[in-house]
Design a protein around this motif. Structure first.
Motif, PDB file in Angstrom:
ATOM      1  N   ALA A 102      -5.116   5.974  10.592  1.00 34.44           N
ATOM      2  CA  ALA A 102      -5.797   5.139   9.598  1.00 34.44           C
ATOM      3  C   ALA A 102      -5.261   5.428   8.193  1.00 34.44           C
ATOM      4  O   ALA A 102      -5.054   4.507   7.394  1.00 34.44           O
ATOM      5  CB  ALA A 102      -7.306   5.382   9.655  1.00 34.44           C
ATOM      6  N   VAL A 103      -5.026   6.705   7.896  1.00 40.71           N
ATOM      7  CA  VAL A 103      -4.448   7.049   6.588  1.00 40.71           C
ATOM      8  C   VAL A 103      -3.028   6.480   6.497  1.00 40.71           C
ATOM      9  O   VAL A 103      -2.623   5.951   5.459  1.00 40.71           O
ATOM     10  CB  VAL A 103      -4.443   8.580   6.351  1.00 40.71           C
ATOM     11  N   LEU A 104      -2.304   6.560   7.593  1.00 41.43           N
ATOM     12  CA  LEU A 104      -0.938   5.998   7.630  1.00 41.43           C
ATOM     13  C   LEU A 104      -0.953   4.508   7.296  1.00 41.43           C
ATOM     14  O   LEU A 104      -0.149   4.016   6.512  1.00 41.43           O
ATOM     15  CB  LEU A 104      -0.332   6.228   9.018  1.00 41.43           C
ATOM     16  N   ARG A 105      -1.919   3.790   7.884  1.00 45.01           N
ATOM     17  CA  ARG A 105      -2.004   2.335   7.618  1.00 45.01           C
ATOM     18  C   ARG A 105      -2.368   2.038   6.180  1.00 45.01           C
ATOM     19  O   ARG A 105      -1.834   1.126   5.564  1.00 45.01           O
ATOM     20  CB  ARG A 105      -3.048   1.711   8.555  1.00 45.01           C
ATOM     21  N   TRP A 106      -3.289   2.836   5.650  1.00 45.27           N
ATOM     22  CA  TRP A 106      -3.664   2.688   4.240  1.00 45.27           C
ATOM     23  C   TRP A 106      -2.420   2.848   3.378  1.00 45.27           C
ATOM     24  O   TRP A 106      -2.165   2.087   2.457  1.00 45.27           O
ATOM     25  CB  TRP A 106      -4.718   3.750   3.894  1.00 45.27           C
ATOM     26  N   PHE A 107      -1.628   3.852   3.739  1.00 43.39           N
ATOM     27  CA  PHE A 107      -0.401   4.179   3.014  1.00 43.39           C
ATOM     28  C   PHE A 107       0.609   3.038   3.121  1.00 43.39           C
ATOM     29  O   PHE A 107       1.209   2.611   2.137  1.00 43.39           O
ATOM     30  CB  PHE A 107       0.154   5.474   3.625  1.00 43.39           C
ATOM     31  N   GLN A 108       0.775   2.514   4.354  1.00 42.10           N
ATOM     32  CA  GLN A 108       1.782   1.475   4.577  1.00 42.10           C
ATOM     33  C   GLN A 108       1.420   0.154   3.903  1.00 42.10           C
ATOM     34  O   GLN A 108       2.296  -0.644   3.593  1.00 42.10           O
ATOM     35  CB  GLN A 108       1.962   1.235   6.079  1.00 42.10           C
ATOM     36  N   SER A 109       0.115  -0.055   3.709  1.00 46.55           N
ATOM     37  CA  SER A 109      -0.296  -1.333   3.128  1.00 46.55           C
ATOM     38  C   SER A 109      -0.093  -1.334   1.607  1.00 46.55           C
ATOM     39  O   SER A 109      -0.395  -2.303   0.931  1.00 46.55           O
ATOM     40  CB  SER A 109      -1.762  -1.610   3.460  1.00 46.55           C
ATOM     41  N   ARG A 110       0.396  -0.218   1.072  1.00 41.53           N
ATOM     42  CA  ARG A 110       0.650  -0.133  -0.363  1.00 41.53           C
ATOM     43  C   ARG A 110       2.098   0.244  -0.609  1.00 41.53           C
ATOM     44  O   ARG A 110       2.724   0.874   0.235  1.00 41.53           O
ATOM     45  CB  ARG A 110      -0.241   0.948  -0.985  1.00 41.53           C
ATOM     46  N   ASP A 111       2.555  -0.090  -1.782  1.00 43.31           N
ATOM     47  CA  ASP A 111       3.914   0.297  -2.121  1.00 43.31           C
ATOM     48  C   ASP A 111       3.842   1.656  -2.831  1.00 43.31           C
ATOM     49  O   ASP A 111       3.629   1.732  -4.024  1.00 43.31           O
ATOM     50  CB  ASP A 111       4.542  -0.766  -3.034  1.00 43.31           C
ATOM     51  N   MET A 112       4.008   2.718  -2.058  1.00 38.43           N
ATOM     52  CA  MET A 112       3.778   4.042  -2.627  1.00 38.43           C
ATOM     53  C   MET A 112       5.043   4.882  -2.735  1.00 38.43           C
ATOM     54  O   MET A 112       4.982   6.058  -3.092  1.00 38.43           O
ATOM     55  CB  MET A 112       2.744   4.793  -1.800  1.00 38.43           C
TER      56      MET A 112
END
Lengths: 360, 137
Positions: free
Chosen positions: A221-231
């Motif tokens: 879930a944290v990975l998806r949060w991360f992937q949905s943003r340009d970080m």
């Protein structure tokens, strides 16, 4: 009665001398030794070769610091498992050789039992002994277990992780977000600067044992949060910081960690802690626990300590001192003491057992 | 090459079980995929298919590096290892010589270490779908 404890189950080579199961005369962990100072204390003591290099000086330092000679010892205790066979064998073989040469009894100890005894022993030292039955939550990079503890040597496994250990989830989330590895302590330091309710991570419902844990879905879930943003840029800034300074201070981390990321760290940590304490609470209730023991590396987490206090459990909660939370040999010597008293000794056929269980 | 698509953890375990049942007693399998792709979940199924342990018994070896299931199945995770030198000192050569099935996560980062007669399983996560590609069949 003085016991020399030796631990080499995973990354750390450690030795300690403990008197009567409670008084720690010395506790030496290889990564804390001066010779490793030039690596900043983060030498990956991964393999048996590293243990081989460290075992003799570590044992010698433990005896010296304790002002103890082999003649003063009542026994030698060693971790017999679980862990890496190659790593375990270094400690076991050295312990056997010392026992043979000095005609001392040998006591094999389960690493997880050691973590539990780190707390039992500390509670005795502080004059507030554990009341039984107790519930033990052993939570580290490699383990997430719930045990019923009845006295000094009776354990029943109530639940464990189905996938990732809690400490592993911390470390992987930290690495994903550019905080380096292992990164559990970094998340703990930064979590107070974020809103723990900002991100809702829903945990998958599990079939089977309701006291089992699962942290793999949370990591995803944290990975998806991360992937949905340009970080990418933000993460690169943190990696740069880490390259320039392997141990940044909190202010330095905060300077490269925007609020949204602080919030996700805080929310992640809250979710893990709630999960741990929720299952611990229901396990404690199911066995009528009179004490809660929390041990293992994640027991250092200040958020977990605070939450356990705020939970106002109807029984005392015991955490070990930070130095006794992570892998050490004092806990091995402490766990061996009641075994020695009962005459529960091992002979030179004691094997290294990668999958040694404490209770089924 | 075989390709599977799964839509839940249970389905991924079932595919693993099918793969596990078809394996010879001596095999090296690299499980390749990003964080959260389902490598450990698939390993649960493979270990079950081999008859070595129940899926609940199979957890991530990231910290402990190697998990053993009986003396015929080893589950290795090289996530936290950075250098080939460190991998070599783990004694994997000795494991590879045994009549055993060796499952390795994050092994593709050390391409020089593996014999050519290996099985590679790639896992991709696209939303809730997992695409699992096995080469050679």
């Amino acid at each position: 009665m003085r016991i020399l404890g030796i631990e080499s189950s995973c990354d750390e080579t450690a030795a300690a001398v403990v008197e009567d199961g409670t008084r720690i005369l010395s506790s030496v962990v290889a990564s804390q030794l001066e010779t490793h100072g030039k690596y900043g204390g983060v030498v990956p003591e991964l393999a048996s070769r590293e243990h081989l290099r460290a075992i003799v000086p570590v044992v010698r330092a433990a005896l010296e610091q304790a002002g103890t000679d082999y003649a003063d010892l009542a026994a030698i205790a060693v971790t017999a498992g679980p862990g890496l066979v190659g790593a375990l064998l270094v400690g076991i073989t050295y312990a056997k050789a010392l026992c043979f040469a000095r005609e001392l009894p040998l006591v094999g100890v389960n690493h997880i039992e050691g973590h539990i005894h780190a707390v039992i022993s500390q509670a005795l030292r502080e004059g507030r002994p554990i009341e039984y039955p107790a519930l033990a939550l052993v939570v580290s990079g490699g383990h997430t277990h719930l045990f019923e503890v009845n006295g000094e040597s009776r354990y029943r496994l109530l639940g464990k992780t189905r996938d990732d250990a809690a400490g592993e989830a911390f470390d992987k989330v930290a690495k994903l977000l550019g905080f380096g590895y292992p990164g559990g302590p970094v998340i703990d330091k930064l979590a107070p600067y974020g809103n723990p309710r900002a991100v809702r991570f829903t945990l998958a419902k599990m079939k089977g044992n309701p006291l089992d844990f699962s942290f793999s879905g949370l990591k995803t879930a944290v990975l998806r949060w991360f992937q949905s943003r340009d970080m990418a840029e933000e993460v690169e800034r943190r990696r740069e910081l880490l390259r320039a300074n392997p141990r940044p201070r909190v202010e330095e981390w905060l300077a490269v960690t925007p609020q949204a990321t602080r919030d996700v760290l805080a929310s992640f940590q809250r979710t893990v802690i709630e999960e741990l304490l929720r299952r611990a609470a229901s396990a404690a209730e199911s066995i009528g626990a009179r004490a809660l023991i929390v041990s293992g590396g994640v027991a250092c987490n200040t958020g977990l300590r605070a939450a356990a206090e705020e939970a106002r459990f109807p029984f005392p909660v015991h955490f070990p001192l930070p130095a006794l939370s992570t892998d050490n040999a004092a806990m091995i010597a402490a766990a061996a003491f009641p075994k020695l008293k009962r005459g529960q000794l091992d002979d030179f056929t004691l094997p290294a057992r990668a999958n040694l269980t404490l209770a089924d | 090459m075989r390709v599977f698509e799964t839509y839940s953890e249970d389905e991924t375990i079932a595919v693993g079980e099918e793969i596990g049942r078809g394996l010879p007693s001596h095999a090296l399998i690299l499980l390749i995929g990003n964080l959260g792709a389902g490598k450990t979940t698939l390993a649960k199924g493979i270990v079950k298919g081999l008859g070595a342990a129940a899926p609940e018994e199979v957890s991530s070896p990231t910290f402990t590096l190697i998990h053993e299931y009986g003396d015929r199945v080893y589950h290795v995770d090289l996530y936290r290892i950075d250098e080939e030198r460190e991998v070599r000192s783990l004694g994997l050569d000795e494991l590879l010589d045994r009549d055993a099935v060796i499952l390795v996560e994050w092994g593709e980062r050390f391409p020089n270490l593996w014999p050519p007669n290996r099985i590679e399983i790639r896992l991709e996560a696209i939303d809730d779908t997992r695409r699992i590609t096995v080469t050679p069949a």
